[in-house]
Design an enzyme around this catalytic site. Sequence first.
Site, PDB file in Angstrom:
ATOM      1  N   CYS A   2      -5.528  -1.769  14.947  1.00 42.92           N
ATOM      2  CA  CYS A   2      -3.589  -1.727  16.627  1.00 42.92           C
ATOM      3  C   CYS A   2      -3.638  -2.770  16.508  1.00 42.92           C
ATOM      4  O   CYS A   2      -4.237  -4.051  16.004  1.00 42.92           O
ATOM      5  CB  CYS A   2      -5.120  -1.291  17.076  1.00 42.92           C
ATOM      6  SG  CYS A   2      -6.109   0.391  16.938  1.00 42.92           S
ATOM      7  N   ARG A  27       1.348  -2.834  13.055  1.00 39.04           N
ATOM      8  CA  ARG A  27       0.474  -2.665  13.172  1.00 39.04           C
ATOM      9  C   ARG A  27      -0.404  -1.257  13.239  1.00 39.04           C
ATOM     10  O   ARG A  27      -1.158  -0.661  12.888  1.00 39.04           O
ATOM     11  CB  ARG A  27      -0.896  -3.726  13.639  1.00 39.04           C
ATOM     12  CG  ARG A  27      -0.438  -5.096  12.800  1.00 39.04           C
ATOM     13  CD  ARG A  27      -1.501  -5.859  14.327  1.00 39.04           C
ATOM     14  NE  ARG A  27      -2.800  -6.104  13.815  1.00 39.04           N
ATOM     15  CZ  ARG A  27      -3.125  -6.181  13.710  1.00 39.04           C
ATOM     16  NH1 ARG A  27      -3.189  -7.691  13.128  1.00 39.04           N
ATOM     17  NH2 ARG A  27      -4.488  -6.122  12.876  1.00 39.04           N
ATOM     18  N   TRP A  74      -3.216   2.969  16.644  1.00 39.27           N
ATOM     19  CA  TRP A  74      -3.438   3.873  15.374  1.00 39.27           C
ATOM     20  C   TRP A  74      -4.351   4.651  15.766  1.00 39.27           C
ATOM     21  O   TRP A  74      -5.479   4.373  15.283  1.00 39.27           O
ATOM     22  CB  TRP A  74      -2.666   2.670  14.352  1.00 39.27           C
ATOM     23  CG  TRP A  74      -3.146   3.347  13.049  1.00 39.27           C
ATOM     24  CD1 TRP A  74      -1.704   5.006  12.626  1.00 39.27           C
ATOM     25  CD2 TRP A  74      -3.326   3.202  12.025  1.00 39.27           C
ATOM     26  NE1 TRP A  74      -1.545   4.938  11.273  1.00 39.27           N
ATOM     27  CE2 TRP A  74      -2.980   4.036  10.895  1.00 39.27           C
ATOM     28  CE3 TRP A  74      -4.825   2.834  11.430  1.00 39.27           C
ATOM     29  CZ2 TRP A  74      -4.535   4.492   9.816  1.00 39.27           C
ATOM     30  CZ3 TRP A  74      -5.353   3.230  10.163  1.00 39.27           C
ATOM     31  CH2 TRP A  74      -4.953   3.750   9.269  1.00 39.27           C
ATOM     32  N   ASN A 100     -10.533  -2.135  18.292  1.00 37.67           N
ATOM     33  CA  ASN A 100      -9.865  -2.477  16.892  1.00 37.67           C
ATOM     34  C   ASN A 100     -10.355  -1.836  16.076  1.00 37.67           C
ATOM     35  O   ASN A 100     -12.247  -2.128  16.435  1.00 37.67           O
ATOM     36  CB  ASN A 100      -9.298  -3.547  16.607  1.00 37.67           C
ATOM     37  CG  ASN A 100      -7.862  -2.828  15.665  1.00 37.67           C
ATOM     38  OD1 ASN A 100      -8.266  -2.473  15.512  1.00 37.67           O
ATOM     39  ND2 ASN A 100      -7.166  -4.071  15.377  1.00 37.67           N
ATOM     40  N   GLY A 101     -10.740  -1.449  15.750  1.00 35.43           N
ATOM     41  CA  GLY A 101     -11.998  -0.464  14.603  1.00 35.43           C
ATOM     42  C   GLY A 101     -12.786   1.033  14.979  1.00 35.43           C
ATOM     43  O   GLY A 101     -11.854   1.604  15.533  1.00 35.43           O
ATOM     44  N   GLU A 488       3.882   0.220  -8.652  1.00 34.89           N
ATOM     45  CA  GLU A 488       3.671  -0.436  -7.808  1.00 34.89           C
ATOM     46  C   GLU A 488       5.428   0.322  -6.681  1.00 34.89           C
ATOM     47  O   GLU A 488       5.928   0.422  -5.881  1.00 34.89           O
ATOM     48  CB  GLU A 488       4.043  -1.777  -7.690  1.00 34.89           C
ATOM     49  CG  GLU A 488       4.466  -2.658  -6.699  1.00 34.89           C
ATOM     50  CD  GLU A 488       4.559  -2.409  -5.778  1.00 34.89           C
ATOM     51  OE1 GLU A 488       3.353  -2.014  -4.838  1.00 34.89           O
ATOM     52  OE2 GLU A 488       4.851  -2.988  -4.271  1.00 34.89           O
ATOM     53  N   LYS A 492       6.005   1.568  -3.276  1.00 32.58           N
ATOM     54  CA  LYS A 492       7.575   1.627  -2.260  1.00 32.58           C
ATOM     55  C   LYS A 492       7.996   2.650  -2.149  1.00 32.58           C
ATOM     56  O   LYS A 492       8.359   2.639  -1.006  1.00 32.58           O
ATOM     57  CB  LYS A 492       8.000   0.449  -3.112  1.00 32.58           C
ATOM     58  CG  LYS A 492       7.303  -0.555  -3.336  1.00 32.58           C
ATOM     59  CD  LYS A 492       7.429  -1.618  -2.426  1.00 32.58           C
ATOM     60  CE  LYS A 492       6.257  -1.171  -1.143  1.00 32.58           C
ATOM     61  NZ  LYS A 492       5.014  -1.899  -2.021  1.00 32.58           N
ATOM     62  N   GLU A 495       5.960   4.974   0.102  1.00 35.42           N
ATOM     63  CA  GLU A 495       5.693   5.255   1.750  1.00 35.42           C
ATOM     64  C   GLU A 495       6.515   4.326   2.667  1.00 35.42           C
ATOM     65  O   GLU A 495       6.566   4.543   3.607  1.00 35.42           O
ATOM     66  CB  GLU A 495       4.666   3.782   0.963  1.00 35.42           C
ATOM     67  CG  GLU A 495       5.648   2.049   1.083  1.00 35.42           C
ATOM     68  CD  GLU A 495       4.096   1.754   0.881  1.00 35.42           C
ATOM     69  OE1 GLU A 495       2.810   1.246   1.822  1.00 35.42           O
ATOM     70  OE2 GLU A 495       4.177   0.221   0.384  1.00 35.42           O
ATOM     71  N   HIS A 511       1.914  13.696 -23.440  1.00 39.16           N
ATOM     72  CA  HIS A 511       0.837  14.142 -22.901  1.00 39.16           C
ATOM     73  C   HIS A 511       1.182  15.634 -21.507  1.00 39.16           C
ATOM     74  O   HIS A 511      -0.722  15.201 -21.105  1.00 39.16           O
ATOM     75  CB  HIS A 511      -0.754  12.945 -22.698  1.00 39.16           C
ATOM     76  CG  HIS A 511      -0.322  12.242 -23.983  1.00 39.16           C
ATOM     77  ND1 HIS A 511      -1.092  12.740 -25.253  1.00 39.16           N
ATOM     78  CD2 HIS A 511       0.129  11.164 -24.532  1.00 39.16           C
ATOM     79  CE1 HIS A 511      -0.941  12.121 -26.023  1.00 39.16           C
ATOM     80  NE2 HIS A 511      -0.360  10.976 -26.590  1.00 39.16           N
ATOM     81  N   LYS A 610      -0.376  -1.951   8.258  1.00 41.25           N
ATOM     82  CA  LYS A 610       0.059  -2.808   8.048  1.00 41.25           C
ATOM     83  C   LYS A 610      -1.749  -2.966   7.276  1.00 41.25           C
ATOM     84  O   LYS A 610      -1.440  -4.135   5.888  1.00 41.25           O
ATOM     85  CB  LYS A 610       0.408  -4.186   8.709  1.00 41.25           C
ATOM     86  CG  LYS A 610       0.808  -5.081   8.088  1.00 41.25           C
ATOM     87  CD  LYS A 610       2.057  -4.731   6.702  1.00 41.25           C
ATOM     88  CE  LYS A 610       1.521  -6.356   5.577  1.00 41.25           C
ATOM     89  NZ  LYS A 610       3.067  -5.856   3.986  1.00 41.25           N
TER      90      LYS A 610
HETATM   91  C1  AGP Z   1       1.515  -1.816   0.056  1.00 42.39           C
HETATM   92  O1  AGP Z   1       3.302  -1.694  -0.103  1.00 42.39           O
HETATM   93  C2  AGP Z   1       0.966  -1.143   1.437  1.00 42.39           C
HETATM   94  N1  AGP Z   1       1.440  -1.773   2.314  1.00 42.39           N
HETATM   95  C3  AGP Z   1      -0.181  -1.140   1.523  1.00 42.39           C
HETATM   96  O2  AGP Z   1      -0.958  -0.048  -0.047  1.00 42.39           O
HETATM   97  C4  AGP Z   1      -1.186  -2.207   0.721  1.00 42.39           C
HETATM   98  O3  AGP Z   1      -0.660  -2.908  -0.431  1.00 42.39           O
HETATM   99  C5  AGP Z   1      -2.885  -2.156   0.843  1.00 42.39           C
HETATM  100  O4  AGP Z   1      -2.817  -1.481   2.373  1.00 42.39           O
HETATM  101  C6  AGP Z   1      -3.575  -3.705   0.793  1.00 42.39           C
HETATM  102  O5  AGP Z   1      -3.742  -4.362   1.802  1.00 42.39           O
HETATM  103  P1  AGP Z   1      -4.007  -5.828   1.849  1.00 42.39           P
HETATM  104  O6  AGP Z   1      -3.321  -6.326   1.358  1.00 42.39           O
HETATM  105  O7  AGP Z   1      -3.791  -6.526   2.879  1.00 42.39           O
HETATM  106  O8  AGP Z   1      -5.387  -6.006   1.552  1.00 42.39           O
END
Ligand code: AGP
Length: 615
Positions: A2, A27, A74, A100-101, A488, A492, A495, A511, A610
Amino acid sequence: MCGIVGYVGPRPATSIVVNGLQRLEYRGYDSAGIAVLHEDRIHVRRDAGKLSNLIALLAQQPIDGNLALGHTRWATHGRPSQQNAHPHSDASGEIVVVQNGIVENYRELRESLQAEGIEFRSETDTEVIVHLLALNYSAAGGLAEAVRKTMGHLKGPSAIVAMTSREPDRLVAARLGNAGGVAIGLGDGETFVASDIPAILEHTRRMVFLEDGQVALITRDGVQVETLAGQAVKPEIHLIPWDPISAAKGEFRHFMQKEIFEQARSVTDTIRGRVDFDAGEVVLGQLNLSPERARSFNRIVIVACGTSAYAGLVGKFLLEAIARIPTEVDYGSEFRYRDPIIDEQTLLLAITQSGETVDTLAAMEEGRNKGAFVVSIVNSIGSQAARVSDGVITMHCGPEIGVASTKAFTTSVVDQYLLALALAQARDSIGPAHRRRLLNDLAHLPRLIGQVLDPNDNALYLDLAERFHGYRNFLFLGRGINYPIALEGALKLKEISYIHAEGYPAGEMKHGPIALIDREMPVVAIAVQDSVYDKMISQIEQVKARSGIVIAVASEGDEFIASKADHVITVPSAPPLLTPVLSVLPLQRLAYEIAVWRGADVDQPRNLAKSVTVE
Ligand code: AGP
């Protein structure tokens, strides 16, 4: 994760807090709220949905004052709704709190509070905090002490900020465990608090970061920090090097787009001041690693999540090729549950842009408890990962606001290249001439990145986005050091566009996954001219033989690939260990343009945050 923003000072607080929340909306954002002290009373405005709903509500019911506290949520406990939005108030309305948490023991706390006749108005775990505060306040000597007592009842990671109409000149913040940062900004006769730097960077660069088990009394004159036991702590004041502009979008449409196109600069920044190209030496000032300890390592374990874990998979190639140390990679969320074999001869390397990912932090703790030397590659200044590491390599890539990580990925790959060279230096695993060559290769990298990120070739990506935005599945294939890039690239795309995409080692196609191939399953193949190029060509031929559609990432000047693939995106030739930094860029741009074409919320994809500070 959050967003929290608070202000105490002589200026109107509402706009300061709301603007700060807007910078944090990436966030977490399924509801938002603000509490403002006005004429000795706390007024709360909150609504479900995006921050824009709260802004509209404030336009209808304006409120202002010099003490305010805001939150974008969130959801963890309790669906996104007005009732579950923070801030939460006690029965009197004289105390409010944002969090937060997670309060892991909130059920038993809720039941015992209800047994005392306290009525709950939300489904959240957070609400138990404000009722405990009210109970503790009457017996305590003020809000700060009430917060200290309350935090002693909570289990689980929590970062909270509270205010009360009975003490109109202060906010009180507290942090327990790894629940995301608490940054306190020191202005001139005014003080700010936020869960992340960009929210308050335009007001001040002087910041204090709360640590686990600390409470902060925040007034317009500054901050006093104490432990939960009430011992005074002298906080370190950090001067944040980022400028507010770098945290703003500028002429770009999304933060993600800005961050994609600034990677030549961010890679330059992460190299700057760390390399003596003539001597062939790397200097990583915060590594705190003695040559003796460096020579003692017999293995490296990389722990990370998501994109950072894929950067670690590339790092494995770099660390083994350059430092000649056996390296393994594990997800932060898996590592601590497999009773890993770790000892003093292990270098545990955590990669985390936010420095607050709870699974990565827990893996670091597991490694440290078993004697490993813990190094983190981290971007966010003052983050928990940086604080609990033996050595730190800061990414220096500036704030990464877009939820989809881009520049942090490329800078963390380059930082592992630098780390591998620093270890090679200490262990003499490769000679100075070889190190000079590798550093010379690195010196050319930003220019090559600039070539791949040439905005003049955007038409190619727009064309591909128009052709492929409607597909429901993608396969990304890579081999060798580019296999992690396939993972990766798939991440991208999925997500930010919500298209299902899977990254796969190309050699594994026969396979199983080749059964998926038809005209409805586009295949993105990374086929640069390296040691596995021929193998990739045969994989492409296998896909084509089954009516598959192939988008190839190929080396400039490769005439042959055009006869094999349906679409080709080229990258400049580069030394094998650095090609992943180039081959990932077209995949970032492709995912971005497809998501934009689909009208997706690129910077704030649904269900994502994030920084993931919950398990
Ligand atoms: C990547 O595009 C995502 N947002 C997510 O996988 C991110 O890389 C992951 O949560 C790790 O975050 P960090 O690097 O802040 O630990």
